[in-house]
Design a protein around this motif. Structure first.
Motif, PDB file in Angstrom:
ATOM      1  N   HIS A   1      15.866   8.454  64.793  1.00  0.00           N
ATOM      2  CA  HIS A   1      17.321   8.272  64.731  1.00  0.00           C
ATOM      3  C   HIS A   1      17.755   8.072  63.286  1.00  0.00           C
ATOM      4  CE1 HIS A   1      17.844   8.225  69.051  1.00  0.00           C
ATOM      5  NE2 HIS A   1      16.842   7.355  69.160  1.00  0.00           N
ATOM      6  N   MET A   2      17.646   9.136  62.537  1.00  0.00           N
ATOM      7  CA  MET A   2      18.093   9.124  61.145  1.00  0.00           C
ATOM      8  C   MET A   2      19.213  10.144  60.986  1.00  0.00           C
ATOM      9  SD  MET A   2      14.714  11.023  59.595  1.00  0.00           S
ATOM     10  CE  MET A   2      15.262  10.860  57.915  1.00  0.00           C
ATOM     11  N   ASN A   3      20.130   9.864  60.096  1.00  0.00           N
ATOM     12  CA  ASN A   3      21.254  10.763  59.821  1.00  0.00           C
ATOM     13  C   ASN A   3      22.131  11.004  61.042  1.00  0.00           C
ATOM     14  OD1 ASN A   3      19.903  11.054  57.325  1.00  0.00           O
ATOM     15  ND2 ASN A   3      18.803  12.853  58.050  1.00  0.00           N
ATOM     16  N   ASP A   4      22.130  10.063  61.987  1.00  0.00           N
ATOM     17  CA  ASP A   4      22.947  10.236  63.192  1.00  0.00           C
ATOM     18  C   ASP A   4      24.413   9.900  62.944  1.00  0.00           C
ATOM     19  OD1 ASP A   4      20.770  11.050  64.638  1.00  0.00           O
ATOM     20  OD2 ASP A   4      20.370   9.101  65.545  1.00  0.00           O
ATOM     21  N   ASP A   5      24.692   9.147  61.904  1.00  0.00           N
ATOM     22  CA  ASP A   5      26.066   8.752  61.602  1.00  0.00           C
ATOM     23  C   ASP A   5      26.741   9.831  60.758  1.00  0.00           C
ATOM     24  OD1 ASP A   5      28.463   7.584  61.007  1.00  0.00           O
ATOM     25  OD2 ASP A   5      27.630   5.833  59.969  1.00  0.00           O
ATOM     26  N   PRO A   6      27.713  10.556  61.321  1.00  0.00           N
ATOM     27  CA  PRO A   6      28.373  11.625  60.553  1.00  0.00           C
ATOM     28  C   PRO A   6      29.031  11.117  59.275  1.00  0.00           C
ATOM     29  CG  PRO A   6      28.922  11.788  62.888  1.00  0.00           C
ATOM     30  CD  PRO A   6      28.226  10.469  62.704  1.00  0.00           C
ATOM     31  N   GLY A   7      29.443   9.854  59.268  1.00  0.00           N
ATOM     32  CA  GLY A   7      30.121   9.319  58.107  1.00  0.00           C
ATOM     33  C   GLY A   7      29.226   9.154  56.900  1.00  0.00           C
ATOM     34  N   ASN A   8      27.916   9.159  57.123  1.00  0.00           N
ATOM     35  CA  ASN A   8      26.974   8.980  56.017  1.00  0.00           C
ATOM     36  C   ASN A   8      26.410  10.291  55.489  1.00  0.00           C
ATOM     37  OD1 ASN A   8      27.191   6.177  56.020  1.00  0.00           O
ATOM     38  ND2 ASN A   8      25.607   5.936  57.580  1.00  0.00           N
ATOM     39  N   ARG A   9      26.795  11.416  56.092  1.00  0.00           N
ATOM     40  CA  ARG A   9      26.266  12.702  55.642  1.00  0.00           C
ATOM     41  C   ARG A   9      26.954  13.173  54.373  1.00  0.00           C
ATOM     42  NH1 ARG A   9      26.771  14.804  61.557  1.00  0.00           N
ATOM     43  NH2 ARG A   9      25.016  13.703  62.505  1.00  0.00           N
ATOM     44  N   GLN A  10      26.223  13.930  53.602  1.00  0.00           N
ATOM     45  CA  GLN A  10      26.739  14.474  52.359  1.00  0.00           C
ATOM     46  C   GLN A  10      27.687  15.638  52.640  1.00  0.00           C
ATOM     47  OE1 GLN A  10      25.952  12.881  49.310  1.00  0.00           O
ATOM     48  NE2 GLN A  10      25.308  11.481  50.946  1.00  0.00           N
ATOM     49  N   PRO A  11      28.674  15.861  51.769  1.00  0.00           N
ATOM     50  CA  PRO A  11      29.629  16.963  52.010  1.00  0.00           C
ATOM     51  C   PRO A  11      28.954  18.327  52.095  1.00  0.00           C
ATOM     52  CG  PRO A  11      29.890  16.041  49.799  1.00  0.00           C
ATOM     53  CD  PRO A  11      29.011  15.106  50.557  1.00  0.00           C
ATOM     54  N   GLU A  12      27.872  18.521  51.356  1.00  0.00           N
ATOM     55  CA  GLU A  12      27.165  19.796  51.423  1.00  0.00           C
ATOM     56  C   GLU A  12      26.522  19.995  52.808  1.00  0.00           C
ATOM     57  OE1 GLU A  12      26.853  18.226  47.142  1.00  0.00           O
ATOM     58  OE2 GLU A  12      26.639  17.420  49.161  1.00  0.00           O
ATOM     59  N   THR A  13      25.974  18.914  53.359  1.00  0.00           N
ATOM     60  CA  THR A  13      25.380  18.975  54.697  1.00  0.00           C
ATOM     61  C   THR A  13      26.452  19.242  55.746  1.00  0.00           C
ATOM     62  OG1 THR A  13      23.758  17.326  53.971  1.00  0.00           O
ATOM     63  CG2 THR A  13      23.912  17.756  56.334  1.00  0.00           C
ATOM     64  N   ILE A  14      27.566  18.541  55.636  1.00  0.00           N
ATOM     65  CA  ILE A  14      28.673  18.730  56.578  1.00  0.00           C
ATOM     66  C   ILE A  14      29.170  20.166  56.528  1.00  0.00           C
ATOM     67  CG2 ILE A  14      31.056  18.053  57.087  1.00  0.00           C
ATOM     68  CD1 ILE A  14      30.332  15.246  56.031  1.00  0.00           C
ATOM     69  N   ALA A  15      29.229  20.735  55.332  1.00  0.00           N
ATOM     70  CA  ALA A  15      29.697  22.120  55.182  1.00  0.00           C
ATOM     71  C   ALA A  15      28.776  23.085  55.919  1.00  0.00           C
ATOM     72  CB  ALA A  15      29.780  22.485  53.707  1.00  0.00           C
ATOM     73  N   ILE A  16      27.456  22.877  55.801  1.00  0.00           N
ATOM     74  CA  ILE A  16      26.509  23.752  56.492  1.00  0.00           C
ATOM     75  C   ILE A  16      26.659  23.616  58.005  1.00  0.00           C
ATOM     76  CG2 ILE A  16      24.061  24.196  56.930  1.00  0.00           C
ATOM     77  CD1 ILE A  16      24.895  25.154  54.205  1.00  0.00           C
ATOM     78  N   MET A  17      26.768  22.392  58.498  1.00  0.00           N
ATOM     79  CA  MET A  17      26.874  22.176  59.938  1.00  0.00           C
ATOM     80  C   MET A  17      28.159  22.770  60.498  1.00  0.00           C
ATOM     81  SD  MET A  17      25.336  18.261  60.057  1.00  0.00           S
ATOM     82  CE  MET A  17      25.304  18.131  61.849  1.00  0.00           C
TER      83      MET A  17
END
Length: 501
Positions: free
Chosen positions: A204-220
């Motif tokens: 259960h790592m990186n499950d919080d969307p608020g903690n993701r990097q903008p580059e990661t969010i862009a890919i998703m």
């Protein structure tokens, strides 16, 4: 006092390890983590520590100077943006550019789409290349511009270029981490390793969307909009084609296969065998490796693509040197060119492809496609209900199409070296309920015919029945024509076509 001296000696030893680590390359997908140390020390050891820090600072400066020198000849972020826009102007008939978001420092994440109909929905597979995931691995961003320009220059001249442009939507993101590139370091501007920032299947790592990097969010977000059949990321620091799974349930190193292990090994081998010397690797047999067998990582983009986006992704280590001299880029491109082209072309030249229709009026269905014995399902596209399923050639498969409210259908195929087209026509499930009809209702044909006769006296009732039959027959012909017209079109590469009705 002795305990204090022991702590101080430990501090010096720790700092010396950190300094020495600057001169050793880290592994391609991983990286070294550092810990903080705090404690009180006496003046003698404070002076020693200060000198060590000064040496470390000097070493860091030397390290950055070395990187600055190596960066000579590479495109800056501004140069890269200019090159992308210049490419689009030069090759506007088969390309478009768009941004999927911005980096931490606000640099646009530019994408080049190459297709004979860029920006338009078609029943064709999509493939994506991503470069510069790690800021200190810049070779990929250079090679991806070489790839785009080669396709533009060779379209309608080279059969492989023409095949890709006419039958595939290729999306190229040269730099996922422009901030890391500018800072000459692995992580982004927040010093986060973007290849550890995706949700993980085991922990259960990186499950919080608020903690993701903008580059990661862009890919998703990008993968929510476009359904990619397959993809690859370009890294540096080794020479090998890496495939899922990247992690294990217990964080130990061993071969951990995903459901499509055979297909991934086929894809990785296709890249390695097309490469100048990757398949000759002494470290990796055949030039390929299972990620967990190499060393486990968590929060990686490769596994996330396969699990959550239905996308078969490889992690390609394309250069032993993370940051080779710019003069070596043409050689690295020539070594990888055929591999990159063959990998993209594989999404249309192999596997099974098709569309799914409803038997009532031939409308497309966004059905699920599964293979018996493989615990993995893909979905047909929403607009055209087209699907593209990568599989290992030379084997027999049972293909199953399912859709809620419709009867499932399956067929067996023997997949050769070329792609096969398998279209499905699903019948809706018809249910009859007694409570829909009034109690005591006589639904016999004789009774209905009697009422029709009463409503249409004489021969008019017979004419009415004949018209109903004719209309039903015409509807049947129309829905079959919709499907058969599609089947007459040559939508896919490969001579084999079948229809499951």
């Amino acid at each position: 006092m002795n305990n204090m001296k022991f702590i101080n000696v430990s501090l010096l030893f720790f700092l010396s390890l950190n300094v020495s680590s600057l001169f050793h390359p880290t592994s391609a997908r991983g990286g070294l983590s550092t810990s903080n140390f705090s404690g009180s020390v006496d003046n003698h050891y404070v002076a020693s520590a200060r000198r060590l820090f000064e040496e470390k600072k000097l070493t860091m400066e030397q390290h950055l100077q070395r990187l600055e020198k190596l960066a000579e000849g590479y495109m800056s972020n501004a140069d890269l943006e200019k090159a992308i826009k210049a490419f689009n102007r030069r090759c506007s008939s088969i390309s478009r550019i768009y941004s999927i978001g911005k980096s931490v420092l606000g640099v646009p994440l530019w994408v080049i789409e190459i297709s004979d109909k860029p920006g338009k929905d078609e029943p064709e597979p999509s493939f994506k290349f991503i470069g510069n995931v790690h800021g200190d691995e810049p070779v990929g961003r250079e090679l991806l511009l070489h790839l785009a320009n080669w396709l533009c220059d060779n379209y309608m001249k080279h059969p492989l270029a023409t095949l890709i442009v006419d039958n595939i939507h290729l999306h190229i993101l040269p730099s996922m981490n422009p901030d890391g590139y500018q800072l000459k370091r692995r992580g982004n501007a927040n010093n986060v390793d973007l290849n550890r920032d995706f949700p993980d299947q085991f922990f259960h790592m990186n499950d919080d969307p608020g903690n993701r990097q903008p580059e990661t969010i862009a890919i998703m977000s990008w993968l929510e909009k476009i359904h990619f059949t397959a993809s690859a990321t370009l890294h540096g620091g080794a020479l090998v084609a890496n495939y899922p799974w990247d992690g294990t349930t217990d964080e130990k190193k061993y071969y951990y296969a995903c459901p499509d292990d055979k297909t991934f090994r086929f894809m990785a081998s296709l890249y390695s065998n097309s490469h100048h010397n990757m398949s000759l690797s002494k470290e990796f047999p055949g030039g390929i490796t299972n990620g967990a067998m190499w060393y486990p990582i968590y929060g990686g983009m490769q596994d996330w693509n396969y699990i959550h986006a239905g996308c078969f992704e490889l992690t390609l280590e394309i250069s032993d040197d993370k940051w080779p001299s710019a003069s070596e880029i043409p050689v690295v491109w020539e070594f990888n060119k055929l591999s990159m082209l063959n990998l993209v072309a594989s999404v249309i030249k192999t596997g099974i492809h098709g569309r799914v229709f409803s038997s009532d009026y031939g409308r497309p269905l966004q059905a699920s496609i599964s293979i018996k014995g493989i615990n993995y399902t893909i979905k047909a596209g929403q607009a055209f209900a087209d699907y593209h399923r990568l599989l290992t050639p030379g084997e027999k498969y049972e293909v199953i199409a399912t859709m809620p409210g419709y009867k499932s259908k399956s067929t067996s195929i023997i997949l050769g070296e070329e792609a096969s087209t398998v279209d499905f026509i699903l019948d809706p499930v018809v249910t009859f309920r007694e409570d829909v009809l009034p109690r005591g209702c006589d639904c016999s044909f004789e009774n209905r015919r009697l009422k029709l006769v009463e409503f249409f006296p004489g021969q008019q009732s017979e004419i009415f029945l004949l018209l109903v039959i004719i209309l039903l027959f015409l509807c049947f012909l129309m829905k079959r024509r919709v499907i058969l017209n599609y089947l007459r079109q040559k939508q896919m590469v490969g001579p084999k076509q079948s229809l499951v009705v």
